[in-house]
Design a protein around this motif. Structure first.
Motif, PDB file in Angstrom:
ATOM      1  N   LEU A 127      39.615  29.555  30.269  1.00 42.34           N
ATOM      2  CA  LEU A 127      38.442  30.043  30.998  1.00 42.34           C
ATOM      3  C   LEU A 127      38.443  29.532  32.436  1.00 42.34           C
ATOM      4  CD1 LEU A 127      35.783  31.621  30.904  1.00 42.34           C
ATOM      5  CD2 LEU A 127      34.674  29.518  30.096  1.00 42.34           C
ATOM      6  N   TYR A 128      38.824  28.293  32.634  1.00 38.94           N
ATOM      7  CA  TYR A 128      38.877  27.734  33.988  1.00 38.94           C
ATOM      8  C   TYR A 128      39.895  28.496  34.841  1.00 38.94           C
ATOM      9  CZ  TYR A 128      38.935  24.461  37.831  1.00 38.94           C
ATOM     10  OH  TYR A 128      38.834  23.914  39.080  1.00 38.94           O
ATOM     11  N   ARG A 129      41.068  28.753  34.267  1.00 39.75           N
ATOM     12  CA  ARG A 129      42.091  29.502  35.017  1.00 39.75           C
ATOM     13  C   ARG A 129      41.632  30.930  35.298  1.00 39.75           C
ATOM     14  NH1 ARG A 129      45.652  26.067  31.900  1.00 39.75           N
ATOM     15  NH2 ARG A 129      45.694  27.568  30.201  1.00 39.75           N
ATOM     16  N   TYR A 130      40.944  31.533  34.346  1.00 37.40           N
ATOM     17  CA  TYR A 130      40.412  32.874  34.557  1.00 37.40           C
ATOM     18  C   TYR A 130      39.392  32.853  35.698  1.00 37.40           C
ATOM     19  CZ  TYR A 130      38.010  37.275  33.756  1.00 37.40           C
ATOM     20  OH  TYR A 130      37.442  38.518  33.923  1.00 37.40           O
ATOM     21  N   ASN A 131      38.554  31.831  35.720  1.00 38.76           N
ATOM     22  CA  ASN A 131      37.573  31.698  36.793  1.00 38.76           C
ATOM     23  C   ASN A 131      38.253  31.581  38.154  1.00 38.76           C
ATOM     24  OD1 ASN A 131      34.817  31.281  37.778  1.00 38.76           O
ATOM     25  ND2 ASN A 131      35.545  29.224  38.254  1.00 38.76           N
ATOM     26  N   LEU A 132      39.369  30.855  38.208  1.00 38.00           N
ATOM     27  CA  LEU A 132      40.117  30.758  39.464  1.00 38.00           C
ATOM     28  C   LEU A 132      40.632  32.118  39.919  1.00 38.00           C
ATOM     29  CD1 LEU A 132      42.257  27.523  38.948  1.00 38.00           C
ATOM     30  CD2 LEU A 132      40.301  27.817  40.466  1.00 38.00           C
ATOM     31  N   GLN A 133      41.130  32.895  38.977  1.00 38.31           N
ATOM     32  CA  GLN A 133      41.638  34.228  39.320  1.00 38.31           C
ATOM     33  C   GLN A 133      40.525  35.126  39.841  1.00 38.31           C
ATOM     34  OE1 GLN A 133      43.406  35.375  35.604  1.00 38.31           O
ATOM     35  NE2 GLN A 133      45.359  34.406  36.064  1.00 38.31           N
ATOM     36  N   VAL A 134      39.380  35.105  39.177  1.00 43.05           N
ATOM     37  CA  VAL A 134      38.236  35.911  39.619  1.00 43.05           C
ATOM     38  C   VAL A 134      37.769  35.452  41.000  1.00 43.05           C
ATOM     39  CG1 VAL A 134      35.825  36.492  39.128  1.00 43.05           C
ATOM     40  CG2 VAL A 134      37.504  36.495  37.276  1.00 43.05           C
ATOM     41  N   SER A 135      37.740  34.148  41.213  1.00 48.73           N
ATOM     42  CA  SER A 135      37.339  33.609  42.517  1.00 48.73           C
ATOM     43  C   SER A 135      38.281  34.062  43.624  1.00 48.73           C
ATOM     44  CB  SER A 135      37.299  32.079  42.466  1.00 48.73           C
ATOM     45  OG  SER A 135      36.319  31.643  41.573  1.00 48.73           O
ATOM     46  N   GLU A 139      40.032  36.817  43.682  1.00 49.67           N
ATOM     47  CA  GLU A 139      39.753  38.232  43.938  1.00 49.67           C
ATOM     48  C   GLU A 139      38.489  38.397  44.775  1.00 49.67           C
ATOM     49  OE1 GLU A 139      41.649  40.913  43.263  1.00 49.67           O
ATOM     50  OE2 GLU A 139      43.157  39.522  42.496  1.00 49.67           O
ATOM     51  N   MET A 140      37.454  37.639  44.434  1.00 54.88           N
ATOM     52  CA  MET A 140      36.203  37.737  45.181  1.00 54.88           C
ATOM     53  C   MET A 140      36.377  37.254  46.622  1.00 54.88           C
ATOM     54  SD  MET A 140      34.007  39.212  43.349  1.00 54.88           S
ATOM     55  CE  MET A 140      32.600  38.953  44.390  1.00 54.88           C
ATOM     56  N   PHE A 141      37.173  36.214  46.816  1.00 52.23           N
ATOM     57  CA  PHE A 141      37.406  35.702  48.160  1.00 52.23           C
ATOM     58  C   PHE A 141      38.030  36.777  49.045  1.00 52.23           C
ATOM     59  CE2 PHE A 141      39.859  33.501  51.429  1.00 52.23           C
ATOM     60  CZ  PHE A 141      38.857  32.736  51.998  1.00 52.23           C
ATOM     61  N   SER A 172      36.214  38.132  52.311  1.00 54.79           N
ATOM     62  CA  SER A 172      36.911  37.967  53.597  1.00 54.79           C
ATOM     63  C   SER A 172      37.002  39.293  54.341  1.00 54.79           C
ATOM     64  CB  SER A 172      38.315  37.413  53.371  1.00 54.79           C
ATOM     65  OG  SER A 172      38.261  36.103  52.902  1.00 54.79           O
ATOM     66  N   CYS A 173      37.342  40.349  53.639  1.00 59.06           N
ATOM     67  CA  CYS A 173      37.429  41.668  54.277  1.00 59.06           C
ATOM     68  C   CYS A 173      36.059  42.121  54.771  1.00 59.06           C
ATOM     69  CB  CYS A 173      38.011  42.688  53.309  1.00 59.06           C
ATOM     70  SG  CYS A 173      39.756  42.415  52.952  1.00 59.06           S
ATOM     71  N   PHE A 174      35.036  41.898  53.971  1.00 63.19           N
ATOM     72  CA  PHE A 174      33.683  42.257  54.383  1.00 63.19           C
ATOM     73  C   PHE A 174      33.271  41.479  55.625  1.00 63.19           C
ATOM     74  CE2 PHE A 174      29.097  41.467  54.292  1.00 63.19           C
ATOM     75  CZ  PHE A 174      28.634  42.766  54.401  1.00 63.19           C
TER      76      PHE A 174
END
Length: 63
Positions: free
Chosen positions: A32-40, A42-44, A48-50
């Motif tokens: 779950l922690y690694r999944y959270n890193l991946q989602v983070s 993607e969100m970053f 950043s583009c926005f």
């Protein structure tokens, strides 16, 4: 990696919420922690583009 090693690196305080969310299953907590890193990550990228688009739009309006 053993959970004890993972927890030393990340800190018990940080991992506590993941272990709790996984009902005490430390293997799932690490996943779950690694999944959270991946989602983070993607969100970053999206944020950043926005941010660049917003700054450019503000610059165009002000100049």
């Amino acid at each position: 990696m053993k959970y004890a090693d993972f927890e030393k690196i990340m800190s018990p305080q940080r991992m506590e919420r993941y272990v709790t969310a996984c009902g005490g299953d430390t293997r799932k907590a690490m996943t779950l922690y690694r999944y959270n890193l991946q989602v983070s990550q993607e969100m970053f990228t999206i944020v950043s583009c926005f941010e660049v688009a917003l700054r450019n739009a503000i610059d165009r309006k002000l100049t």
